[in-house]
Design an enzyme around this catalytic site. Sequence first.
Site, PDB file in Angstrom:
ATOM      1  CB  SER A  59      -6.767   3.349   4.641  1.00  0.00           C
ATOM      2  OG  SER A  59      -6.910   2.962   3.309  1.00  0.00           O
TER       3      SER A  59
ATOM      4  CG  HIS B 146      -9.876   0.608   1.038  1.00  0.00           C
ATOM      5  ND1 HIS B 146      -9.076   1.363   0.893  1.00  0.00           N
ATOM      6  CD2 HIS B 146     -11.032   1.217   1.597  1.00  0.00           C
ATOM      7  CE1 HIS B 146      -9.679   2.657   1.284  1.00  0.00           C
ATOM      8  NE2 HIS B 146     -10.906   2.330   1.637  1.00  0.00           N
TER       9      HIS B 146
ATOM     10  CG  ASP C 215      -2.075   1.044   1.043  1.00  0.00           C
ATOM     11  OD1 ASP C 215      -2.103   1.593   0.156  1.00  0.00           O
ATOM     12  OD2 ASP C 215      -3.039   0.948   1.936  1.00  0.00           O
ATOM     13  CG  ASP C 216      -0.174   4.528   0.160  1.00  0.00           C
ATOM     14  OD1 ASP C 216      -0.882   4.285  -0.860  1.00  0.00           O
ATOM     15  OD2 ASP C 216      -0.511   5.482   0.779  1.00  0.00           O
TER      16      ASP C 216
ATOM     17  NE  ARG D 163      -5.753  -1.287  -1.658  1.00  0.00           N
ATOM     18  CZ  ARG D 163      -4.638  -1.846  -1.146  1.00  0.00           C
ATOM     19  NH1 ARG D 163      -4.975  -3.211  -0.752  1.00  0.00           N
ATOM     20  NH2 ARG D 163      -3.699  -1.305  -0.843  1.00  0.00           N
TER      21      ARG D 163
ATOM     22  CB  CYS E  17      -6.918   2.580  -1.124  1.00  0.00           C
ATOM     23  SG  CYS E  17      -5.350   3.299  -0.525  1.00  0.00           S
TER      24      CYS E  17
ATOM     25  CG  HIS F 192      -2.065   3.874   3.627  1.00  0.00           C
ATOM     26  ND1 HIS F 192      -2.327   4.543   4.649  1.00  0.00           N
ATOM     27  CD2 HIS F 192      -2.812   4.118   2.729  1.00  0.00           C
ATOM     28  CE1 HIS F 192      -3.689   5.615   4.224  1.00  0.00           C
ATOM     29  NE2 HIS F 192      -3.658   5.049   3.109  1.00  0.00           N
TER      30      HIS F 192
ATOM     31  CE  LYS G  49      -6.014  -0.147   1.815  1.00  0.00           C
ATOM     32  NZ  LYS G  49      -5.310   1.171   1.837  1.00  0.00           N
TER      33      LYS G  49
ATOM     34  CG  ASP H 272      -2.275   0.883  -3.035  1.00  0.00           C
ATOM     35  OD1 ASP H 272      -1.305   1.081  -2.798  1.00  0.00           O
ATOM     36  OD2 ASP H 272      -3.477   1.391  -2.322  1.00  0.00           O
ATOM     37  CG  ASN H 273      -1.672   4.223  -4.265  1.00  0.00           C
ATOM     38  OD1 ASN H 273      -2.591   3.831  -3.963  1.00  0.00           O
ATOM     39  ND2 ASN H 273      -0.837   4.606  -3.334  1.00  0.00           N
TER      40      ASN H 273
ATOM     41  CE  LYS I 250      -3.057   7.168  -1.375  1.00  0.00           C
ATOM     42  NZ  LYS I 250      -3.098   6.759   0.103  1.00  0.00           N
TER      43      LYS I 250
HETATM   44 MG    MG Z   1      -2.651   2.821  -1.409  1.00  0.00          MG
END
Ligand code: MG
Length: 488
Positions: free
Chosen positions: A170, A147, A52-53, A96, A92, A236, A145, A288-289, A309
């Site tokens: 998150s 989401h 994540d991130d 996903r 996010c 994240h 996660k 994811d980003n 992001k």
């Molecule tokens: Mg993310």
Amino acid sequence: MDSPWVGLGGRRGLAWVLGWLLFWVGGVGAVKAVASAPKAVRLPNVVLIYCDDLGWGDLGCFGAKGIRTPNIDSMARRGTKFTSFYVAQAVCSASRAALLTGCYPNRLGIHGALGPKQKIGLHPDEMTIAEVLKPRGYATAMFGKWHLGRPPELLPVRQGFDEYFGLPYSNDMWPRHPNAPVGTYPPLPIIEGDRVVEEAPDQSLLTRRYTERAVQFIERSAGKPFFLYLAHSMPHVPIFAGKDHAGRSRRGVFGDVIEEIDASVGAVLKALRRHGLEDDTLVMFTSDNGPWLSYGNHAGSAGPFREGKGTSFEGGIRVPCVMQWPGRIPKGRVCDTPLMTIDVLPTLAGLAGAALPPRKIDGLDVWPILRGDAGATNPHAAYFIYYNQGDLIAVRSGDWKLFLPHTSQTLAGGPGGTNGVPARYQPLRVGLELYNLRRDPGETTDVSGSEPEVLSRMLLLAEEARLELGDARTRRVGAGVREVGRVP
Ligand code: MG
């Protein structure tokens, strides 16, 4: 003594002759059948690790300094590093949704990041990778996660996963208290199956707990094909490293967190090795980003790319990606062919001999690119990048990237925040802009004025996307947009 030939004319003799005949006919027939049957193909296991991130520049094999990622680097040596791997949106939930369904999030009605109290999510009729693989006999599990919807009706166990353990959204989402001091994080629910089993988990244990579940699942599933989706909550914000990793990297807490994720990858690879499964398992690692740059020293790096992001510049949507599958994916290769997460589902379906979802999807089977076929090219005319509540922001086609006019965000060269307190972004007006990513990967020079033919071709592609997927900015409703999942 009876000779074996004695009594051939009797009943026992008849049975004996029939027995021989059956033996020969059956035996030869069986041999022929074995010779003509296709060689038994073992369905590949799939391990999909989604951070994540995590930014493009946050891994050793992608040039990170001061962060050690020996296990992910070993995947790159033993497999392929993908340097133009994209997510569908730099946020996010939308990201996903695309990964798990092979659809642009716009098609699914999923935009941005869903909040804990929203009663929407991925529609139960949409098919995830888990649902696509299940009819082929796969065991499926997700840890981490989700989401894509918080209500019990929208959780992973209703979307093809046999088991689930993790945070439904998150790790910075909580019932906000107006006076909550910065750095305090009220309860987050840990969900197992579809029930909350814990409130306010210690976030420094999340990476370890997800990893333990993942390893246990591999050990339990070793006898059949499996799909494991390990979606880390880290890095994240708020970021936390476990005690074995805290204070170990040269890049502060952020580096510690990435090193712990790398150790998690090591534990997963070790479990595969222990059970002799490495050669039968495709392991994919990505994010994811891009990095949440306003968090400064608690954010990662997009490497050579612009912004992060929340923007559709390369730093927001281009993520680090490595895949290993010994003997199937070339080792030590670097692949710069553009790919997107929407292609994961159809590619896995092809490898597993599984049927594609009955509803239309956007991704395409890109296995020839992953396998490193000479001359394999991306089968898409373009990739489309949306943001906000369904605004078409950018189009990538070949070496070119078109931006449609919109407002983005930037730190404008100013410093990021420190220790979990973000700096403020400034709005950034982006016009109709065209970049050649091969010559200008950092998106510094708009060439829309000097490339009128490319510009008009890209605008046509954008219009095709609007027809099918819509565009909130120009108030267009796409013909192929479906209902989001909703609970009363
Ligand atoms: Mg993310």
